[in-house]
Design a protein around this motif. Structure first.
Motif, mmCIF file in Angstrom:
data_model
loop_
_atom_site.group_PDB
_atom_site.id
_atom_site.type_symbol
_atom_site.label_atom_id
_atom_site.label_comp_id
_atom_site.label_asym_id
_atom_site.label_seq_id
_atom_site.Cartn_x
_atom_site.Cartn_y
_atom_site.Cartn_z
ATOM 1 N N THR A 295 0.798 -1.232 0.000
ATOM 2 C CA THR A 295 0.000 0.000 0.000
ATOM 3 C C THR A 295 0.830 1.282 0.000
ATOM 4 O O THR A 295 0.260 2.372 -0.068
ATOM 5 N N ALA A 296 2.144 1.167 0.069
ATOM 6 C CA ALA A 296 3.009 2.349 0.156
ATOM 7 C C ALA A 296 2.905 3.220 -1.087
ATOM 8 O O ALA A 296 2.749 2.717 -2.203
ATOM 9 N N GLU A 297 2.986 4.512 -0.872
ATOM 10 C CA GLU A 297 3.086 5.470 -1.978
ATOM 11 C C GLU A 297 4.548 5.865 -2.066
ATOM 12 O O GLU A 297 5.041 6.660 -1.273
ATOM 13 N N TRP A 298 5.223 5.281 -3.059
ATOM 14 C CA TRP A 298 6.665 5.391 -3.176
ATOM 15 C C TRP A 298 7.099 6.726 -3.741
ATOM 16 O O TRP A 298 6.475 7.257 -4.653
ATOM 17 N N GLN A 299 8.189 7.240 -3.213
ATOM 18 C CA GLN A 299 8.818 8.442 -3.754
ATOM 19 C C GLN A 299 9.636 8.047 -4.983
ATOM 20 O O GLN A 299 9.877 6.863 -5.220
ATOM 21 N N PRO A 300 10.086 9.026 -5.758
ATOM 22 C CA PRO A 300 10.895 8.699 -6.943
ATOM 23 C C PRO A 300 12.162 7.915 -6.571
ATOM 24 O O PRO A 300 12.738 8.102 -5.502
ATOM 25 N N GLU A 301 12.574 7.056 -7.502
ATOM 26 C CA GLU A 301 13.759 6.227 -7.288
ATOM 27 C C GLU A 301 15.044 7.025 -7.470
ATOM 28 O O GLU A 301 15.093 7.978 -8.248
ATOM 29 N N VAL A 302 16.076 6.572 -6.762
ATOM 30 C CA VAL A 302 17.444 7.018 -7.016
ATOM 31 C C VAL A 302 18.251 5.769 -7.306
ATOM 32 O O VAL A 302 17.918 4.674 -6.835
ATOM 33 N N ALA A 303 19.300 5.897 -8.114
ATOM 34 C CA ALA A 303 20.141 4.753 -8.462
ATOM 35 C C ALA A 303 21.377 4.752 -7.567
ATOM 36 O O ALA A 303 22.048 5.777 -7.403
ATOM 37 N N TRP A 304 21.671 3.584 -6.991
ATOM 38 C CA TRP A 304 22.794 3.427 -6.071
ATOM 39 C C TRP A 304 23.695 2.305 -6.587
ATOM 40 O O TRP A 304 23.251 1.167 -6.726
ATOM 41 N N ASN A 305 24.947 2.638 -6.865
ATOM 42 C CA ASN A 305 25.938 1.639 -7.268
ATOM 43 C C ASN A 305 26.600 1.092 -6.013
ATOM 44 O O ASN A 305 27.155 1.857 -5.218
ATOM 45 N N VAL A 306 26.543 -0.217 -5.851
ATOM 46 C CA VAL A 306 27.035 -0.865 -4.640
ATOM 47 C C VAL A 306 28.157 -1.844 -5.013
ATOM 48 O O VAL A 306 27.947 -2.708 -5.862
ATOM 49 N N PRO A 307 29.324 -1.713 -4.363
ATOM 50 C CA PRO A 307 30.421 -2.640 -4.668
ATOM 51 C C PRO A 307 30.306 -3.985 -3.947
ATOM 52 O O PRO A 307 31.114 -4.876 -4.179
ATOM 53 N N GLY A 308 29.313 -4.129 -3.067
ATOM 54 C CA GLY A 308 29.143 -5.359 -2.303
ATOM 55 C C GLY A 308 28.456 -5.065 -0.987
ATOM 56 O O GLY A 308 27.731 -4.072 -0.872
ATOM 57 N N PRO A 309 28.680 -5.895 0.032
ATOM 58 C CA PRO A 309 28.000 -5.730 1.316
ATOM 59 C C PRO A 309 28.183 -4.328 1.913
ATOM 60 O O PRO A 309 29.216 -3.684 1.707
ATOM 61 N N VAL A 310 27.144 -3.901 2.653
ATOM 62 C CA VAL A 310 27.178 -2.595 3.326
ATOM 63 C C VAL A 310 26.916 -2.801 4.814
ATOM 64 O O VAL A 310 26.371 -3.820 5.230
ATOM 65 N N LEU A 311 27.310 -1.810 5.591
ATOM 66 C CA LEU A 311 27.059 -1.810 7.029
ATOM 67 C C LEU A 311 26.164 -0.637 7.359
ATOM 68 O O LEU A 311 26.449 0.506 6.972
ATOM 69 N N LEU A 312 25.076 -0.905 8.065
ATOM 70 C CA LEU A 312 24.110 0.113 8.472
ATOM 71 C C LEU A 312 24.394 0.490 9.916
ATOM 72 O O LEU A 312 24.454 -0.385 10.790
ATOM 73 N N PHE A 313 24.569 1.814 10.181
ATOM 74 C CA PHE A 313 24.844 2.278 11.538
ATOM 75 C C PHE A 313 24.517 3.757 11.658
ATOM 76 O O PHE A 313 24.196 4.422 10.670
ATOM 77 N N ASP A 314 24.622 4.283 12.867
ATOM 78 C CA ASP A 314 24.389 5.699 13.150
ATOM 79 C C ASP A 314 25.468 6.513 12.440
ATOM 80 O O ASP A 314 26.665 6.297 12.659
ATOM 81 N N ALA A 315 25.070 7.460 11.596
ATOM 82 C CA ALA A 315 26.007 8.238 10.789
ATOM 83 C C ALA A 315 26.965 9.085 11.624
ATOM 84 O O ALA A 315 27.985 9.545 11.118
ATOM 85 N N ALA A 316 26.678 9.297 12.889
ATOM 86 C CA ALA A 316 27.572 10.088 13.741
ATOM 87 C C ALA A 316 28.864 9.340 14.057
ATOM 88 O O ALA A 316 29.877 9.964 14.386
ATOM 89 N N TRP A 317 28.859 8.029 13.957
ATOM 90 C CA TRP A 317 30.031 7.229 14.301
ATOM 91 C C TRP A 317 30.983 7.119 13.122
ATOM 92 O O TRP A 317 30.543 6.952 11.984
#
Length: 172
Positions: free
Chosen positions: A104-126
């Motif tokens: 049911t989500a109303e999606w915002q426009p897409e952006v393209a992201w080039n990813v070289p492989g695995p990513v780590l999600l964390f607080d951006a302040a660190w």
């Protein structure tokens, strides 16, 4: 750090109040967080992202900024989606609401992201090198180009989720 989500079925990442970042593992040491020596730190750059998602250069790659809400966030690989816990009584309620939220989500426009492989999600302040102490989640993405789109959804009267969906777009 404030903890909004109780440990349970999935790993949640918390923020001290600012945005979260998904940094490719290959460039993790280049993210300096709030510790930058310049007048504008990497964290300041992340805070300037307007809206739910944005992209920032880090080393020779690009990181994904999850802005807007400092909500507890996890990645559900079966949906290819970062799920942000904005309001719900329990983790079970959040997870049960994801399929309806995606439908049911109303999606915002897409952006393209080039990813070289695995990513780590964390607080951006660190800083990237210290992100393990802050709490982080490893997201095992295959290298390639992804369409990223964000939405907010309310799959139930008391449940409100932020969604950031990734879809591989380079033919794989």
């Amino acid at each position: 750090m404030v903890r909004y989500a109780e440990p349970g079925a999935v790993e949640w990442v918390e923020s001290g109040g600012g945005p979260l970042i998904a940094v490719p593992e290959t460039v993790l040491p280049f993210w300096t967080g709030a510790d930058g020596e310049d007048a504008d730190s990497d964290y300041d750059r992340a805070c300037e992202v307007d809206g739910h998602v944005g992209l920032l250069p880090v080393g020779d790659a690009t990181a994904l900024i999850l802005g807007d809400e400092p909500a507890s966030t996890t990645y559900l690989p079966e949906h290819g989606t970062f799920v942000r816990w904005c309001a719900a009584d329990s983790e079970d309620e959040v997870l049960a609401g994801v399929p309806a939220a995606l439908d049911t989500a109303e999606w915002q426009p897409e952006v393209a992201w080039n990813v070289p492989g695995p990513v780590l999600l964390f607080d951006a302040a660190w800083p990237g090198d210290a992100s393990e102490r802050a709490g982080r989640v490893r997201v095992a993405l295959d290298p390639g180009r992804y369409a990223v789109r964000a939405a907010e959804a309310r799959p139930g009267p008391e449940t409100w989720l932020g969604l950031v969906r990734l879809r591989r777009i380079d033919g794989a």
